[in-house]
Design a protein around this motif. Structure first.
Motif, PDB file in Angstrom:
ATOM      1  N   LEU A 251      -1.472  -4.204   9.618  1.00 49.36           N
ATOM      2  CA  LEU A 251      -2.425  -3.101   9.740  1.00 49.36           C
ATOM      3  C   LEU A 251      -1.817  -1.977  10.550  1.00 49.36           C
TER       4      LEU A 251
ATOM      5  N   ASP B  21      -7.285  -7.963   0.773  1.00 48.49           N
ATOM      6  CA  ASP B  21      -7.054  -6.523   0.627  1.00 48.49           C
ATOM      7  C   ASP B  21      -7.171  -6.057  -0.818  1.00 48.49           C
TER       8      ASP B  21
ATOM      9  N   ARG C 258      -4.392 -12.917   3.033  1.00 48.15           N
ATOM     10  CA  ARG C 258      -4.602 -11.553   3.526  1.00 48.15           C
ATOM     11  C   ARG C 258      -4.480 -10.535   2.395  1.00 48.15           C
TER      12      ARG C 258
ATOM     13  N   GLU D  59      -4.919  -6.694  -3.177  1.00 47.81           N
ATOM     14  CA  GLU D  59      -3.591  -6.441  -3.733  1.00 47.81           C
ATOM     15  C   GLU D  59      -3.161  -7.517  -4.724  1.00 47.81           C
TER      16      GLU D  59
END
Length: 123
Positions: free
Chosen positions: A120, A49, A45, A51
């Motif tokens: 989120l 994103d 995840r 990151e």
């Protein structure tokens, strides 16, 4: 009938030479399948994103470490560690920042990962 060294099965010789230990300690600490699945789901995840970019897994004698990198050439921004020696104390799982600060420590991996798992948010 006696077997000579030429007639003996080589696997039997190796088995006989190997010491049998009923209480053998593992020579390294590892993450199990469920722990790795949870960590890699979070990693996936965060990569999606943008990151995180890279990771490393180290299985050491006293602990297992999952390191997360923003770039491959940097120091890890987070380390997720499993140290079984702390299982009865503060908990064997911990999340450690790049500066060495322990962000969260506990007995359950799911709760420890909440320190870096951003869900989120509705804006």
């Amino acid at each position: 009938m006696s077997l000579t060294s030429e007639d003996a099965d080589p696997s039997e010789q190796r088995a006989a030479a190997r010491p049998v230990a009923a209480n053998a300690q593992p020579n390294q600490v590892t993450f199990n399948r469920l722990e790795l699945r949870r960590i890699l789901n979070l990693y996936g995840r965060m990569v999606a994103d943008g990151e995180w970019r890279d990771y490393a897994i180290d299985f050491l004698k006293d602990r297992a470490v999952f390191s997360v990198y923003r770039r491959a050439s940097e120091v890890p921004i987070y380390r997720i560690e499993k140290d079984p020696r702390l299982a009865r104390k503060q908990g064997m799982y911990s999340v450690i920042s790049a500066t060495g600060l322990i962000l969260r420590r506990g007995h359950e991996l799911e709760r420890v990962l909440l320190a870096i798992d951003r869900k989120l948010a509705v804006v």
